[in-house]
Design a protein around this motif. Structure first.
Motif, PDB file in Angstrom:
ATOM      1  N   ARG A  54       0.991  -1.353   0.011  1.00 41.71           N
ATOM      2  CA  ARG A  54       0.050  -0.025   0.010  1.00 41.71           C
ATOM      3  C   ARG A  54       0.930   1.394   0.133  1.00 41.71           C
ATOM      4  N   LEU A  55       1.905   1.265   0.857  1.00 40.58           N
ATOM      5  CA  LEU A  55       2.782   2.350   1.048  1.00 40.58           C
ATOM      6  C   LEU A  55       3.607   2.585  -0.234  1.00 40.58           C
ATOM      7  N   ALA A  56       4.075   1.713  -1.084  1.00 41.01           N
ATOM      8  CA  ALA A  56       4.869   1.740  -2.186  1.00 41.01           C
ATOM      9  C   ALA A  56       3.732   2.164  -3.502  1.00 41.01           C
ATOM     10  N   CYS A  57       2.519   1.828  -3.525  1.00 41.28           N
ATOM     11  CA  CYS A  57       1.504   2.478  -4.235  1.00 41.28           C
ATOM     12  C   CYS A  57       1.234   3.605  -4.222  1.00 41.28           C
ATOM     13  N   LEU A  58       1.006   4.025  -2.816  1.00 43.28           N
ATOM     14  CA  LEU A  58       0.675   5.486  -2.617  1.00 43.28           C
ATOM     15  C   LEU A  58       1.653   6.491  -2.894  1.00 43.28           C
ATOM     16  N   ALA A  59       3.176   6.047  -2.949  1.00 43.81           N
ATOM     17  CA  ALA A  59       4.242   6.887  -3.539  1.00 43.81           C
ATOM     18  C   ALA A  59       3.936   7.365  -5.008  1.00 43.81           C
ATOM     19  N   GLU A  60       3.068   6.689  -5.789  1.00 45.84           N
ATOM     20  CA  GLU A  60       2.648   6.935  -7.109  1.00 45.84           C
ATOM     21  C   GLU A  60       1.662   8.168  -7.227  1.00 45.84           C
ATOM     22  N   PHE A  61       0.740   8.273  -6.213  1.00 48.32           N
ATOM     23  CA  PHE A  61      -0.317   8.807  -6.104  1.00 48.32           C
ATOM     24  C   PHE A  61      -0.339  10.245  -6.667  1.00 48.32           C
ATOM     25  N   ASN A  62       0.984  10.877  -6.214  1.00 43.34           N
ATOM     26  CA  ASN A  62       0.908  12.413  -6.554  1.00 43.34           C
ATOM     27  C   ASN A  62       1.611  12.672  -8.093  1.00 43.34           C
ATOM     28  N   PHE A  63       1.850  11.283  -8.884  1.00 47.21           N
ATOM     29  CA  PHE A  63       2.367  11.542 -10.406  1.00 47.21           C
ATOM     30  C   PHE A  63       1.258  11.004 -11.247  1.00 47.21           C
ATOM     31  N   GLY A  64       0.117  11.075 -11.116  1.00 44.97           N
ATOM     32  CA  GLY A  64      -0.943  10.925 -11.930  1.00 44.97           C
ATOM     33  C   GLY A  64      -1.501  12.097 -12.534  1.00 44.97           C
ATOM     34  N   LEU A  65      -2.615  12.819 -11.929  1.00 41.21           N
ATOM     35  CA  LEU A  65      -3.134  13.837 -12.223  1.00 41.21           C
ATOM     36  C   LEU A  65      -2.346  15.057 -12.284  1.00 41.21           C
ATOM     37  N   SER A  66      -2.562  15.959 -12.889  1.00 41.21           N
ATOM     38  CA  SER A  66      -1.833  17.325 -12.748  1.00 41.21           C
ATOM     39  C   SER A  66      -1.768  18.181 -11.427  1.00 41.21           C
ATOM     40  N   LYS A  67      -0.753  18.799 -11.215  1.00 40.82           N
ATOM     41  CA  LYS A  67      -0.531  19.773  -9.945  1.00 40.82           C
ATOM     42  C   LYS A  67      -1.826  20.372  -9.858  1.00 40.82           C
ATOM     43  N   GLU A  68      -2.200  21.083 -10.901  1.00 43.18           N
ATOM     44  CA  GLU A  68      -3.474  21.933 -11.074  1.00 43.18           C
ATOM     45  C   GLU A  68      -4.639  21.271 -10.671  1.00 43.18           C
ATOM     46  N   ALA A  69      -4.872  20.108 -11.046  1.00 40.49           N
ATOM     47  CA  ALA A  69      -5.964  19.453 -10.768  1.00 40.49           C
ATOM     48  C   ALA A  69      -6.096  19.056  -9.252  1.00 40.49           C
ATOM     49  N   LEU A  70      -4.789  18.529  -8.597  1.00 37.33           N
ATOM     50  CA  LEU A  70      -4.740  18.159  -7.254  1.00 37.33           C
ATOM     51  C   LEU A  70      -4.891  19.705  -6.293  1.00 37.33           C
TER      52      LEU A  70
END
Length: 297
Positions: free
Chosen positions: A170-186
């Protein structure tokens, strides 16, 4: 998964096949990203082309650590292995000796470039989307971070899922969360919304096999074809996204277009960021223009 209309040359060989290569650990259903553009007259007109998408080497449902139950004893593989696995499949199942082209997003772009380098005459075109010619800088560190999270768990060496490994996955996958949607969308989301999406993402990714993730991440982490781009003879369409946190155009798409002869660069404007292949219809005219050369096989 296949759809479209196979056409045959004088030797009885399919000569209008287009292969779709999915992103990391994606299966054959990744080809659904181009379905909105397969109607008559569209860029990927299903009356003109025959589309094939397979679950790649290392992905669940294909030959992988999880499906073979080899887990951490599965042989390490490279992107060249992924390409050879795919070529063997196409030869055995469809007797295909040459494809019209390849379309790949993210890791699928790695596969497309690798195939065009290793087998320059195997395809006429490659569409490389939200991808790069190497994993470097921030993206390399992200891959190293994911690898470090996984291998730091002593239970990884056991080859079986434990409670600790579930938490590590779960932690390894969550590391990727910030690299999907754009910074603007987040940034447009409230912290409460972000927290809820973060939690949901982590829970959904628990369906991933930690060994599949480890091997796939490692194969991508070592990807670098910068010194071989001059071997590509196929026409290449590079699709970058201005808001892609993984592979921003200025670091990846633009320099890649300058290094590949006979390439064209298209930069999307999408707050979906790295996930922009989910709205390819916004660049349908540009894609149709590129594909016009390949419509009459």
């Amino acid at each position: 998964m296949t759809f479209g209309t196979p056409k045959y040359d004088d030797n009885g060989d399919i000569d209008n096949a287009i292969i779709y290569c999915s992103g990391s650990l994606g299966d054959f259903s990744g080809i659904n990203k181009i379905l909105p553009l397969t109607e008559s007259g569209d860029a990927f007109d299903a009356d003109k082309y025959f589309f094939i998408c397979m679950s790649a080497l290392g992905s669940p449902g294909s030959c992988s650590p999880s499906s073979t139950d080899l887990k951490n004893k599965f042989p390490k593989y490279s992107l060249v292995d992924v390409v050879n696995f795919q070529k063997q499949f196409l030869s055995e199942k469809f007797a295909i000796k040459h494809v019209l082209g390849l379309i790949g997003n993210s890791m699928g772009g790695f596969v497309g470039l690798t195939q065009a380098i290793e087998y320059p005459d195997f395809q006429d075109f490659v569409i490389c989307g939200v991808s790069s010619y190497k994993v470097a800088g921030h993206d390399y560190i992200l891959s190293k971070f994911v690898d470090e999270i996984i291998t730091s768990d002593p239970d990884y060496a056991k080859g079986e899922m434990t409670y600790s490994l579930v938490r590590t996955l779960r932690l390894a996958c969550l590391a990727e969360f910030n690299f999907g949607l754009s910074k603007e969308a987040l940034r447009a989301m409230t912290n409460e919304e972000l927290s809820a999406d973060f939690e949901t993402f982590g829970n959904e990714m628990l369906e991933t096999d930690i060994y599949d993730l480890k091997y796939c991440n490692e194969s991508c982490m070592n990807f670098n074809v910068e010194g071989n781009l001059d071997k590509i003879t196929a026409k290449v369409l590079i699709i970058s996204c201005k808001q892609d946190p993984h592979f921003p155009p200025e670091l990846d798409g633009i320099p890649m277009s300058e290094m590949i002869e006979n390439s064209k660069l298209l930069i999307m404007d999408s707050e979906l960021g790295h996930l922009c292949f989910n709205e390819l219809e916004t660049i349908s005219d540009e894609l149709k223009e590129f594909m016009e050369e390949f419509g009459d096989s």
